[in-house]
Design a protein around this motif. Structure first.
Motif, PDB file in Angstrom:
ATOM      1  N   GLY A 187      38.624  39.819  38.148  1.00 32.37           N
ATOM      2  CA  GLY A 187      38.081  39.441  36.852  1.00 32.37           C
ATOM      3  C   GLY A 187      38.566  40.359  35.740  1.00 32.37           C
ATOM      4  O   GLY A 187      37.828  40.651  34.802  1.00 32.37           O
ATOM      5  N   MET A 234      44.197  39.255  38.900  1.00 30.45           N
ATOM      6  CA  MET A 234      43.332  38.996  37.744  1.00 30.45           C
ATOM      7  C   MET A 234      42.125  38.164  38.167  1.00 30.45           C
ATOM      8  O   MET A 234      40.990  38.453  37.779  1.00 30.45           O
ATOM      9  CB  MET A 234      44.113  38.258  36.647  1.00 30.45           C
ATOM     10  CG  MET A 234      45.141  39.102  35.930  1.00 30.45           C
ATOM     11  SD  MET A 234      46.264  38.125  34.884  1.00 30.45           S
ATOM     12  CE  MET A 234      45.119  37.344  33.752  1.00 30.45           C
ATOM     13  N   GLU A 235      42.376  37.136  38.983  1.00 31.36           N
ATOM     14  CA  GLU A 235      41.289  36.261  39.433  1.00 31.36           C
ATOM     15  C   GLU A 235      40.326  37.004  40.352  1.00 31.36           C
ATOM     16  O   GLU A 235      39.109  36.865  40.223  1.00 31.36           O
ATOM     17  CB  GLU A 235      41.868  35.044  40.157  1.00 31.36           C
ATOM     18  CG  GLU A 235      42.595  34.083  39.236  1.00 31.36           C
ATOM     19  CD  GLU A 235      43.368  33.009  39.990  1.00 31.36           C
ATOM     20  OE1 GLU A 235      43.216  32.912  41.236  1.00 31.36           O
ATOM     21  OE2 GLU A 235      44.128  32.276  39.350  1.00 31.36           O
ATOM     22  N   ARG A 236      40.879  37.785  41.290  1.00 28.16           N
ATOM     23  CA  ARG A 236      40.030  38.525  42.234  1.00 28.16           C
ATOM     24  C   ARG A 236      39.137  39.530  41.529  1.00 28.16           C
ATOM     25  O   ARG A 236      37.958  39.643  41.824  1.00 28.16           O
ATOM     26  CB  ARG A 236      40.901  39.286  43.244  1.00 28.16           C
ATOM     27  CG  ARG A 236      41.271  38.537  44.468  1.00 28.16           C
ATOM     28  CD  ARG A 236      41.823  39.460  45.541  1.00 28.16           C
ATOM     29  NE  ARG A 236      42.708  40.497  45.040  1.00 28.16           N
ATOM     30  CZ  ARG A 236      44.037  40.437  45.022  1.00 28.16           C
ATOM     31  NH1 ARG A 236      44.646  39.380  45.479  1.00 28.16           N
ATOM     32  NH2 ARG A 236      44.758  41.430  44.558  1.00 28.16           N
ATOM     33  N   ARG A 280      48.499  37.332  38.664  1.00 25.67           N
ATOM     34  CA  ARG A 280      47.459  36.326  38.401  1.00 25.67           C
ATOM     35  C   ARG A 280      46.392  36.335  39.496  1.00 25.67           C
ATOM     36  O   ARG A 280      45.204  36.207  39.214  1.00 25.67           O
ATOM     37  CB  ARG A 280      48.082  34.949  38.248  1.00 25.67           C
ATOM     38  CG  ARG A 280      48.900  34.840  36.969  1.00 25.67           C
ATOM     39  CD  ARG A 280      49.114  33.417  36.534  1.00 25.67           C
ATOM     40  NE  ARG A 280      49.990  33.358  35.381  1.00 25.67           N
ATOM     41  CZ  ARG A 280      49.614  33.571  34.126  1.00 25.67           C
ATOM     42  NH1 ARG A 280      48.371  33.881  33.859  1.00 25.67           N
ATOM     43  NH2 ARG A 280      50.479  33.479  33.141  1.00 25.67           N
ATOM     44  N   ARG A 281      46.818  36.500  40.758  1.00 19.67           N
ATOM     45  CA  ARG A 281      45.835  36.583  41.851  1.00 19.67           C
ATOM     46  C   ARG A 281      44.919  37.784  41.671  1.00 19.67           C
ATOM     47  O   ARG A 281      43.710  37.688  41.857  1.00 19.67           O
ATOM     48  CB  ARG A 281      46.548  36.691  43.200  1.00 19.67           C
ATOM     49  CG  ARG A 281      46.850  35.362  43.802  1.00 19.67           C
ATOM     50  CD  ARG A 281      47.271  35.534  45.252  1.00 19.67           C
ATOM     51  NE  ARG A 281      48.538  34.851  45.407  1.00 19.67           N
ATOM     52  CZ  ARG A 281      49.513  35.202  46.204  1.00 19.67           C
ATOM     53  NH1 ARG A 281      49.413  36.262  46.951  1.00 19.67           N
ATOM     54  NH2 ARG A 281      50.614  34.504  46.279  1.00 19.67           N
TER      55      ARG A 281
END
Length: 87
Positions: free
Chosen positions: A26, A22-24, A19-20
């Motif tokens: 995009g 994915m956020e970093r 998830r991290r």
């Protein structure tokens, strides 16, 4: 290229890491997971196997390194006998 669909069960730590990422970046879950798997598996292919570099032990003349275990066994036995005789 064929695509394989599957279900994976992730432990909580793996999920947090994905998830991290994915956020970093995009990116989608699928992209992050595929890239992580590929990086991990490819890293193992390029590494040199670990080898032990031998070094001299600095033993005195007459000491057989192949018999050090028997010396340790003898000392341990003597210590056990001495301790047992006290009780």
């Amino acid at each position: 290229m064929s695509i394989m669909r599957t279900t994976v069960t992730l432990d909580p730590r793996s999920e947090r890491l994905i998830r991290r990422a994915m956020e970093r970046g995009g990116q989608s879950f699928k992209t992050v997971l595929n890239e992580a798997i590929q990086r991990g598996l490819e890293a193992g292919e390029t590494e040199e196997p670990f080898t032990v570099q031998p070094r001299p032990m600095g033993l005195r003349t007459g000491i057989d390194p192949g018999r050090l275990n028997s010396l340790a066994d003898k000392l341990e036995t003597e210590a056990f006998v001495e301790q047992s005789s006290r009780t």
